[in-house]
Design a protein around this motif. Sequence first.
Motif, PDB file in Angstrom:
ATOM      1  N   GLY A 110      11.820  10.362  24.436  1.00  0.00           N
ATOM      2  CA  GLY A 110      12.781  10.700  23.397  1.00  0.00           C
ATOM      3  C   GLY A 110      13.936   9.736  23.324  1.00  0.00           C
ATOM      4  O   GLY A 110      14.931   9.993  22.651  1.00  0.00           O
ATOM      5  N   ASN A 111      13.826   8.593  23.970  1.00  0.00           N
ATOM      6  CA  ASN A 111      14.924   7.647  24.051  1.00  0.00           C
ATOM      7  C   ASN A 111      15.149   6.936  22.724  1.00  0.00           C
ATOM      8  O   ASN A 111      14.299   6.222  22.251  1.00  0.00           O
ATOM      9  N   GLY A 112      16.312   7.194  22.108  1.00  0.00           N
ATOM     10  CA  GLY A 112      16.697   6.442  20.933  1.00  0.00           C
ATOM     11  C   GLY A 112      15.920   6.766  19.677  1.00  0.00           C
ATOM     12  O   GLY A 112      15.880   5.959  18.763  1.00  0.00           O
ATOM     13  N   HIS A 113      15.304   7.915  19.579  1.00  0.00           N
ATOM     14  CA  HIS A 113      14.475   8.176  18.409  1.00  0.00           C
ATOM     15  C   HIS A 113      14.843   9.468  17.692  1.00  0.00           C
ATOM     16  O   HIS A 113      14.011  10.060  17.022  1.00  0.00           O
ATOM     17  N   ARG A 114      16.076   9.893  17.813  1.00  0.00           N
ATOM     18  CA  ARG A 114      16.534  11.015  16.998  1.00  0.00           C
ATOM     19  C   ARG A 114      17.066  10.464  15.696  1.00  0.00           C
ATOM     20  O   ARG A 114      17.915   9.575  15.686  1.00  0.00           O
ATOM     21  N   MET A 115      16.583  10.994  14.603  1.00  0.00           N
ATOM     22  CA  MET A 115      17.035  10.488  13.308  1.00  0.00           C
ATOM     23  C   MET A 115      18.470  10.926  13.042  1.00  0.00           C
ATOM     24  O   MET A 115      18.799  12.087  13.135  1.00  0.00           O
ATOM     25  N   VAL A 116      19.298   9.963  12.710  1.00  0.00           N
ATOM     26  CA  VAL A 116      20.702  10.229  12.422  1.00  0.00           C
ATOM     27  C   VAL A 116      20.910  10.004  10.939  1.00  0.00           C
ATOM     28  O   VAL A 116      20.585   8.926  10.411  1.00  0.00           O
ATOM     29  N   ARG A 117      21.440  10.975  10.233  1.00  0.00           N
ATOM     30  CA  ARG A 117      21.639  10.837   8.789  1.00  0.00           C
ATOM     31  C   ARG A 117      23.083  11.138   8.418  1.00  0.00           C
ATOM     32  O   ARG A 117      23.364  11.723   7.384  1.00  0.00           O
ATOM     33  N   SER A 118      24.001  10.768   9.304  1.00  0.00           N
ATOM     34  CA  SER A 118      25.421  11.026   9.025  1.00  0.00           C
ATOM     35  C   SER A 118      25.962   9.990   8.064  1.00  0.00           C
ATOM     36  O   SER A 118      25.436   8.922   7.930  1.00  0.00           O
ATOM     37  N   MET A 150      25.903   1.614  23.274  1.00  0.00           N
ATOM     38  CA  MET A 150      25.034   1.652  22.096  1.00  0.00           C
ATOM     39  C   MET A 150      24.677   0.231  21.696  1.00  0.00           C
ATOM     40  O   MET A 150      25.483  -0.686  21.846  1.00  0.00           O
ATOM     41  N   VAL A 151      23.452   0.036  21.210  1.00  0.00           N
ATOM     42  CA  VAL A 151      23.034  -1.290  20.769  1.00  0.00           C
ATOM     43  C   VAL A 151      22.869  -1.273  19.252  1.00  0.00           C
ATOM     44  O   VAL A 151      22.453  -0.268  18.667  1.00  0.00           O
ATOM     45  N   GLY A 152      23.204  -2.389  18.625  1.00  0.00           N
ATOM     46  CA  GLY A 152      23.196  -2.462  17.168  1.00  0.00           C
ATOM     47  C   GLY A 152      21.847  -2.803  16.576  1.00  0.00           C
ATOM     48  O   GLY A 152      21.696  -3.855  15.940  1.00  0.00           O
ATOM     49  N   HIS A 153      20.877  -1.911  16.747  1.00  0.00           N
ATOM     50  CA  HIS A 153      19.583  -2.052  16.075  1.00  0.00           C
ATOM     51  C   HIS A 153      19.717  -1.429  14.682  1.00  0.00           C
ATOM     52  O   HIS A 153      19.301  -0.305  14.419  1.00  0.00           O
ATOM     53  N   THR A 154      20.310  -2.192  13.776  1.00  0.00           N
ATOM     54  CA  THR A 154      20.759  -1.660  12.495  1.00  0.00           C
ATOM     55  C   THR A 154      19.639  -1.020  11.681  1.00  0.00           C
ATOM     56  O   THR A 154      19.871  -0.046  10.952  1.00  0.00           O
ATOM     57  N   PHE A 155      18.419  -1.550  11.786  1.00  0.00           N
ATOM     58  CA  PHE A 155      17.342  -1.033  10.949  1.00  0.00           C
ATOM     59  C   PHE A 155      16.876   0.353  11.381  1.00  0.00           C
ATOM     60  O   PHE A 155      16.189   1.029  10.621  1.00  0.00           O
ATOM     61  N   GLU A 156      17.247   0.781  12.560  1.00  0.00           N
ATOM     62  CA  GLU A 156      16.951   2.151  12.956  1.00  0.00           C
ATOM     63  C   GLU A 156      17.934   3.133  12.333  1.00  0.00           C
ATOM     64  O   GLU A 156      17.838   4.341  12.560  1.00  0.00           O
ATOM     65  N   TYR A 157      18.859   2.610  11.533  1.00  0.00           N
ATOM     66  CA  TYR A 157      19.788   3.446  10.775  1.00  0.00           C
ATOM     67  C   TYR A 157      19.584   3.240   9.271  1.00  0.00           C
ATOM     68  O   TYR A 157      20.449   3.556   8.469  1.00  0.00           O
ATOM     69  N   ASN A 158      18.423   2.712   8.920  1.00  0.00           N
ATOM     70  CA  ASN A 158      18.087   2.392   7.543  1.00  0.00           C
ATOM     71  C   ASN A 158      17.227   3.508   6.962  1.00  0.00           C
ATOM     72  O   ASN A 158      16.161   3.837   7.507  1.00  0.00           O
ATOM     73  N   ILE A 206      11.014  -5.841  16.373  1.00  0.00           N
ATOM     74  CA  ILE A 206      10.487  -5.121  17.536  1.00  0.00           C
ATOM     75  C   ILE A 206      11.001  -3.695  17.543  1.00  0.00           C
ATOM     76  O   ILE A 206      10.249  -2.743  17.807  1.00  0.00           O
ATOM     77  N   SER A 207      12.283  -3.508  17.214  1.00  0.00           N
ATOM     78  CA  SER A 207      12.834  -2.153  17.198  1.00  0.00           C
ATOM     79  C   SER A 207      12.215  -1.344  16.059  1.00  0.00           C
ATOM     80  O   SER A 207      11.937  -0.146  16.221  1.00  0.00           O
ATOM     81  N   ILE A 208      11.968  -1.982  14.914  1.00  0.00           N
ATOM     82  CA  ILE A 208      11.370  -1.264  13.788  1.00  0.00           C
ATOM     83  C   ILE A 208       9.965  -0.789  14.129  1.00  0.00           C
ATOM     84  O   ILE A 208       9.630   0.394  13.965  1.00  0.00           O
ATOM     85  N   VAL A 209       9.103  -1.701  14.598  1.00  0.00           N
ATOM     86  CA  VAL A 209       7.708  -1.306  14.822  1.00  0.00           C
ATOM     87  C   VAL A 209       7.587  -0.329  15.984  1.00  0.00           C
ATOM     88  O   VAL A 209       6.750   0.593  15.942  1.00  0.00           O
ATOM     89  N   SER A 210       8.408  -0.480  17.019  1.00  0.00           N
ATOM     90  CA  SER A 210       8.330   0.476  18.129  1.00  0.00           C
ATOM     91  C   SER A 210       8.882   1.835  17.703  1.00  0.00           C
ATOM     92  O   SER A 210       8.421   2.881  18.171  1.00  0.00           O
ATOM     93  N   TYR A 211       9.847   1.832  16.795  1.00  0.00           N
ATOM     94  CA  TYR A 211      10.363   3.083  16.235  1.00  0.00           C
ATOM     95  C   TYR A 211       9.282   3.759  15.394  1.00  0.00           C
ATOM     96  O   TYR A 211       9.071   4.974  15.490  1.00  0.00           O
TER      97      TYR A 211
END
Length: 355
Positions: free
Chosen positions: A347-355, A119-127, A173-178
């Motif tokens: 679908g790589n890395g784009h499932r929303m996680v709200r745990s 797993m990579v720590g793209h923290t803003f994809e968990y924001n 880059i992770s934010i805009v591609s997300y």
Amino acid sequence: MGRTPTRVGVVGYGYWGSKHVRVLNSLPDVEVTVIDNDEQRLREAMASFPSCRVATDLADELEAQDAVVVATPPGAHAPVALQALTAGLHTLVEKPLANSIEEAEALVGAAKESNVRLMVGHTFEYNAAVWKLKEIISSGELGRVLYIDTARLSLGRYQNDCNVIWDLAPHDISIVSYLLDEVPQTASVWAQHNFGTEHADVAYLKLEFERSGAPAFVHLSWLHPEKTRRVTVVGEKKMAVYNDMSDNERIRIYDVGVDPKEVDDAASHGFPVSYRTGDIVSPFVPFQEPLLVQDSHFIECVRTGKEPQTTGERGLDIVKVLAATDVAAATGGPALVSGKPDLATSGNGHRMVRS
């Protein structure tokens, strides 16, 4: 009977490592070991988190851990993560995943070979604010996205082993591609070195997205008087601003824009567009610390074997964009992103996680 504790070694007790230790130490049934070869840092860790174990070498801890968080300087990400993965440990690596495409590919391959989660720590994809912004874009409220502008600026935190792009741009880059559900096709760069090491400390990127046709402009700086963390999405109908520095209005939706019109050439003050203004709305976004969401998700993946939201492949995608910025900076022209995937279909890395 309680759950068997999940044992996690945090390698590197610097700026990000200490944050991971704080978050992981707060989770139930998680035992944290701080691993660092700096004795002073280990003393600080013991003083702040007396319940944590400490160690000086990951090699001595491979059999005592279930998972590893790599929070070393970027240059050590690949060798440390590779050591953990080949030992069969689930591994979370701070951004960027590695310093080259070859290193990132090796990590992805090692994770598959060992059948463990990378797993990579793209923290803003968990924001939650970024999730909300994506929801707004996907709803069509903004209309067709014309462009995205981001700014990640502050004074300080110069790095010895990377430039400002490799240090700060992985987030944007992770934010805009997300948000756009695709990885950029090309990258263009303007960068300048002012102080510190030989690395650029201020840069502007232009990222071109093939399917959406909406470019992203990314401003990065270690040499700025104010700390800025902002993403602006300009649509045909409305515009939205995500300001991570705001305490209570992280997202604002502006009902403003322009409409093309016929220009009366005879009029001395004819303009090619008309302007419209309306309400400014700030939707409620329940806040939970993104690092807590991210690390809780990592622990869940370790325990259940599920795929992380930000997989190693996702980290590799971003490293490919960063590598393209190196080429663009060296050549002065746009550089193609190697092996650009289509995130909307993969679908790589784009499932929303709200745990």
